[in-house]
Design a protein around this motif. Structure first.
Motif, PDB file in Angstrom:
ATOM      1  N   THR A  81      18.902   9.246 -52.372  1.00 24.87           N
ATOM      2  CA  THR A  81      19.856   8.148 -52.201  1.00 24.87           C
ATOM      3  C   THR A  81      20.173   7.944 -50.725  1.00 24.87           C
ATOM      4  OG1 THR A  81      20.825   8.732 -54.344  1.00 24.87           O
ATOM      5  CG2 THR A  81      22.071   7.225 -52.950  1.00 24.87           C
ATOM      6  N   PHE A  82      20.379   9.031 -50.001  1.00 23.31           N
ATOM      7  CA  PHE A  82      20.643   8.920 -48.559  1.00 23.31           C
ATOM      8  C   PHE A  82      19.431   8.339 -47.821  1.00 23.31           C
ATOM      9  CE2 PHE A  82      24.166  12.101 -49.065  1.00 23.31           C
ATOM     10  CZ  PHE A  82      25.158  11.315 -48.494  1.00 23.31           C
ATOM     11  N   LYS A  83      18.224   8.656 -48.270  1.00 22.07           N
ATOM     12  CA  LYS A  83      17.018   8.073 -47.660  1.00 22.07           C
ATOM     13  C   LYS A  83      17.022   6.556 -47.824  1.00 22.07           C
ATOM     14  CE  LYS A  83      14.066  12.133 -48.427  1.00 22.07           C
ATOM     15  NZ  LYS A  83      12.935  12.694 -49.215  1.00 22.07           N
ATOM     16  N   LEU A  84      17.363   6.110 -49.041  1.00 19.28           N
ATOM     17  CA  LEU A  84      17.407   4.670 -49.297  1.00 19.28           C
ATOM     18  C   LEU A  84      18.514   4.003 -48.474  1.00 19.28           C
ATOM     19  CD1 LEU A  84      16.501   2.173 -50.877  1.00 19.28           C
ATOM     20  CD2 LEU A  84      18.039   2.854 -52.720  1.00 19.28           C
ATOM     21  N   LEU A  85      19.685   4.629 -48.424  1.00 18.89           N
ATOM     22  CA  LEU A  85      20.798   4.068 -47.652  1.00 18.89           C
ATOM     23  C   LEU A  85      20.431   3.927 -46.174  1.00 18.89           C
ATOM     24  CD1 LEU A  85      23.795   6.087 -49.189  1.00 18.89           C
ATOM     25  CD2 LEU A  85      23.339   3.655 -49.500  1.00 18.89           C
ATOM     26  N   ALA A  86      19.856   4.988 -45.612  1.00 23.15           N
ATOM     27  CA  ALA A  86      19.511   4.982 -44.185  1.00 23.15           C
ATOM     28  C   ALA A  86      18.410   3.981 -43.883  1.00 23.15           C
ATOM     29  CB  ALA A  86      19.102   6.380 -43.737  1.00 23.15           C
ATOM     30  N   ALA A  87      17.361   3.980 -44.724  1.00 24.72           N
ATOM     31  CA  ALA A  87      16.208   3.110 -44.460  1.00 24.72           C
ATOM     32  C   ALA A  87      16.559   1.638 -44.617  1.00 24.72           C
ATOM     33  CB  ALA A  87      15.062   3.491 -45.405  1.00 24.72           C
ATOM     34  N   SER A  88      17.246   1.278 -45.715  1.00 22.15           N
ATOM     35  CA  SER A  88      17.566  -0.138 -45.945  1.00 22.15           C
ATOM     36  C   SER A  88      18.520  -0.662 -44.873  1.00 22.15           C
ATOM     37  CB  SER A  88      18.172  -0.332 -47.339  1.00 22.15           C
ATOM     38  OG  SER A  88      19.390   0.371 -47.465  1.00 22.15           O
ATOM     39  N   THR A  89      19.485   0.162 -44.466  1.00 27.79           N
ATOM     40  CA  THR A  89      20.427  -0.267 -43.430  1.00 27.79           C
ATOM     41  C   THR A  89      19.740  -0.389 -42.075  1.00 27.79           C
ATOM     42  OG1 THR A  89      22.195   0.880 -44.629  1.00 27.79           O
ATOM     43  CG2 THR A  89      22.668   0.213 -42.375  1.00 27.79           C
ATOM     44  N   LEU A  90      18.844   0.552 -41.764  1.00 34.65           N
ATOM     45  CA  LEU A  90      18.126   0.522 -40.486  1.00 34.65           C
ATOM     46  C   LEU A  90      17.270  -0.728 -40.361  1.00 34.65           C
ATOM     47  CD1 LEU A  90      17.256   1.973 -37.850  1.00 34.65           C
ATOM     48  CD2 LEU A  90      15.445   3.065 -39.187  1.00 34.65           C
ATOM     49  N   PHE A  91      16.462  -0.991 -41.380  1.00 36.30           N
ATOM     50  CA  PHE A  91      15.580  -2.168 -41.324  1.00 36.30           C
ATOM     51  C   PHE A  91      16.382  -3.468 -41.462  1.00 36.30           C
ATOM     52  CE2 PHE A  91      12.429   1.098 -42.550  1.00 36.30           C
ATOM     53  CZ  PHE A  91      11.507   0.880 -41.515  1.00 36.30           C
ATOM     54  N   GLY A  92      17.454  -3.428 -42.264  1.00 39.79           N
ATOM     55  CA  GLY A  92      18.305  -4.608 -42.374  1.00 39.79           C
ATOM     56  C   GLY A  92      18.954  -4.953 -41.047  1.00 39.79           C
ATOM     57  N   ALA A  93      19.420  -3.929 -40.324  1.00 35.04           N
ATOM     58  CA  ALA A  93      20.012  -4.149 -39.007  1.00 35.04           C
ATOM     59  C   ALA A  93      18.986  -4.733 -38.040  1.00 35.04           C
ATOM     60  CB  ALA A  93      20.563  -2.828 -38.456  1.00 35.04           C
ATOM     61  N   ALA A  94      17.755  -4.223 -38.106  1.00 36.75           N
ATOM     62  CA  ALA A  94      16.698  -4.705 -37.202  1.00 36.75           C
ATOM     63  C   ALA A  94      16.396  -6.182 -37.450  1.00 36.75           C
ATOM     64  CB  ALA A  94      15.438  -3.864 -37.391  1.00 36.75           C
ATOM     65  N   PHE A  95      16.298  -6.584 -38.728  1.00 37.62           N
ATOM     66  CA  PHE A  95      16.015  -7.987 -39.055  1.00 37.62           C
ATOM     67  C   PHE A  95      17.185  -8.896 -38.651  1.00 37.62           C
ATOM     68  CE2 PHE A  95      12.496  -6.491 -41.694  1.00 37.62           C
ATOM     69  CZ  PHE A  95      11.580  -7.525 -41.551  1.00 37.62           C
ATOM     70  N   CYS A  96      18.432  -8.459 -38.905  1.00 38.28           N
ATOM     71  CA  CYS A  96      19.589  -9.280 -38.540  1.00 38.28           C
ATOM     72  C   CYS A  96      19.719  -9.396 -37.020  1.00 38.28           C
ATOM     73  CB  CYS A  96      20.865  -8.679 -39.129  1.00 38.28           C
ATOM     74  SG  CYS A  96      20.996  -8.859 -40.927  1.00 38.28           S
ATOM     75  N   PHE A  97      19.464  -8.302 -36.307  1.00 37.45           N
ATOM     76  CA  PHE A  97      19.530  -8.328 -34.850  1.00 37.45           C
ATOM     77  C   PHE A  97      18.488  -9.296 -34.291  1.00 37.45           C
ATOM     78  CE2 PHE A  97      19.071  -6.896 -30.515  1.00 37.45           C
ATOM     79  CZ  PHE A  97      20.346  -6.480 -30.156  1.00 37.45           C
ATOM     80  N   ALA A  98      17.263  -9.216 -34.851  1.00 36.24           N
ATOM     81  CA  ALA A  98      16.200 -10.123 -34.409  1.00 36.24           C
ATOM     82  C   ALA A  98      16.543 -11.571 -34.747  1.00 36.24           C
ATOM     83  CB  ALA A  98      14.877  -9.725 -35.063  1.00 36.24           C
TER      84      ALA A  98
END
Length: 499
Positions: free
Chosen positions: A353-370
């Motif tokens: 669950t922590f893997k999913l939380l970290a990965a989805s938030t990391l990539f989501g942040a990258a797409f929103c920042f871009a």
């Protein structure tokens, strides 16, 4: 000789009829139907949040142009002549009720049947919604908004544990996802509903109609016999045994029975609440999960309040409200259900669950920042849509951790504490802080990029959880349950000794 009438009313026949009736009731209230009821109630809760923010209900204040021509205000703000500050306090009043009452309902669940507490909370919610419609000044509607928050607090604290217990093991997160999907869907539906009803019938009718809709579920909450929550003993009083094996208490045994005064009961409740809070905050997995959730919610709160204005300021969108509202409801549903489905597929352990939380938030942040770096509006919408789907994916998994990192009897308190902390330290301060930053920088793009970068911190915090020694404690027995079992075993052993 036994008469026919007596035989018909005999205890055996009555017990058989009651058992048959109970079986029929259980057969009707299947886990799926029970959870569907909880989802609909959650949807109505968040429709109310959309209603109070909609233009048709919230309205606007009286405005005057350069020539001195003034237009009458509309909705709540116009009728009560509220400043923007007073208008914003209506949201704060709701949060005060929600945050104060959440831990109280969690504590009361140790003494009273949890589902009956939900019924009490929904009753308060319904009466408060009607009160909002009857309000005739700012202070009156502010008080009723606070009690709407109090009513919702019981549901937020206690509904998720029921879903976790009712869902099939292989689909726990999907069912939680359906429940939390009602958040973006309800808010967006509230915008539409509040705007339509407010413009056609008047803003007061939006509150009356939602209260009528909730009243049905208030009645239902007192009629349904819900599944027994893990970690909570049945609160219904049991009739004394009348079998021939019942033994009268000796004088010595009777003298040991003490009458507990209401004052000592309340003291015991306070002591028990303190003990539970200490146990909850000794769980390092819970602390890491909530810290990540606070950071995550800090950004989500700023997005939900300032997103349309930032979109207009950066890209000069003509329909910023519609664009951001549409993106939120579509991406929210896809992201929430998608995150739940993925977690069920990869085996829902706490490290996964922590893997999913970290990965989805990391990539989501990258797409929103871009996305906010793009100068073209359509490129922004495409990247931001992908980012929002990934950002909404943690909605059910983060609450799965809250439910499974503690013993069953601590789950309501875990959900209540999480709710209080993510609001007090997350979305409540983020909106004014973002506004203060924008006043200083006077650059929507820069302000939004700064707030978006905080999502990377949330991903890092949740990433720490991957390496922790986390154990799923949702099936462990509490100390009280172990003690009760030992007492029952001792009593059984004493009763088995021949006289």
């Amino acid at each position: 000789m036994t008469k026919y009438g007596e035989q018909r009313d005999s205890p055996a026949v009555t017990a058989e009829a009651e058992a048959s009736s109970s079986t029929a009731t259980k057969r009707f209230w299947t886990p799926g139907r029970f959870v569907a009821i909880l989802c609909i109630v959650n949807l109505i809760n968040y429709v109310d949040r959309g209603v109070i923010a909609s233009n048709g209900v919230n309205g606007s204040s009286r405005t005057c142009d350069a020539k001195g021509l003034c237009s009458a205000g509309t909705g709540i703000q116009g009728e009560f002549k509220l400043s923007n500050f007073q208008d914003g306090l209506l949201s704060s009043a709701f949060m005060v009720g929600l945050l104060v009452a959440s831990p109280i309902f969690a504590a009361l669940s140790k003494r009273f049947t949890p589902f009956k507490l939900i019924g009490v909370g929904l009753t308060v919610w319904t009466l408060a919604a009607v009160g909002c419609g009857f309000s005739y000044n700012f202070w009156m509607i502010a008080v009723f908004r606070m009690f709407v928050g109090v009513g919702e607090a019981s549901f937020i604290s206690l509904a998720a544990p029921y879903i976790d217990d009712s869902a099939p093991a292989a689909r726990k997160n999907l069912w939680l996802g359906l429940f939390y999907m009602c958040i973006p869907a309800g808010v967006a539906l509230g915008y539409v509903f509040g705007g339509y009803v407010g413009n056609h019938l008047g803003w007061r009718w939006a509150f009356y109609i939602e209260a009528i809709a909730m009243a049905f579920f208030v009645v239902l909450s007192f009629c349904i016999k819900p599944p027994q929550l893990k970690g909570f003993a049945a609160k219904e009083s049991k009739k004394p045994s009348t079998s021939i094996e019942t033994v009268a208490l000796t004088h010595a045994e009777a003298s040991q029975i003490k009458t507990v005064s209401p004052k000592s009961k309340s003291q015991n409740l306070v002591v028990l609440f303190g003990k539970d809070m200490k146990a909850l905050f000794s769980e390092k997995v819970f602390i890491v999960n909530v810290l990540g959730y606070i950071t995550y919610n800090f950004v989500i709160g700023a997005y939900s309040y300032w997103g349309p204005k930032a979109g207009f300021g950066i890209y000069h969108m003509k329909n910023a409200d519609m664009i951001f509202g549409g993106l939120t409801i579509i991406c929210g549903i896809i992201g929430t259900l998608g995150g739940s489905y993925v977690l069920d597929r990869i085996n829902a352990t706490l490290p996964n669950t922590f893997k999913l939380l970290a990965a989805s938030t990391l990539f989501g942040a990258a797409f929103c920042f871009a996305a906010f770096c793009m100068k073209n509006m359509y490129a922004f919408i495409g990247l931001f849509a992908v980012g929002e789907i990934l950002i909404f994916a943690p909605q059910a998994p983060v609450n799965f951790v809250c439910l499974h990192c503690v013993r069953p009897n601590l789950r309501p308190l875990s959900m209540a504490s999480s709710t209080v902390l993510i609001h007090i330290l997350g979305d409540v301060p983020s909106s004014p802080l973002y506004g203060k930053m924008q006043d200083r920088l006077k650059n929507w793009r820069t302000s939004t990029l700064i707030i978006t970068s905080i999502l990377f911190l949330a991903a890092i915090i949740w990433g720490i959880g991957i390496f922790m020694n986390s154990v799923d404690r949702s099936n462990e027995k509490s100390d009280d349950e172990v003690e009760e079992e030992e007492k029952l075993e001792t009593k059984a052993d004493n009763n088995s000794v021949p006289v």
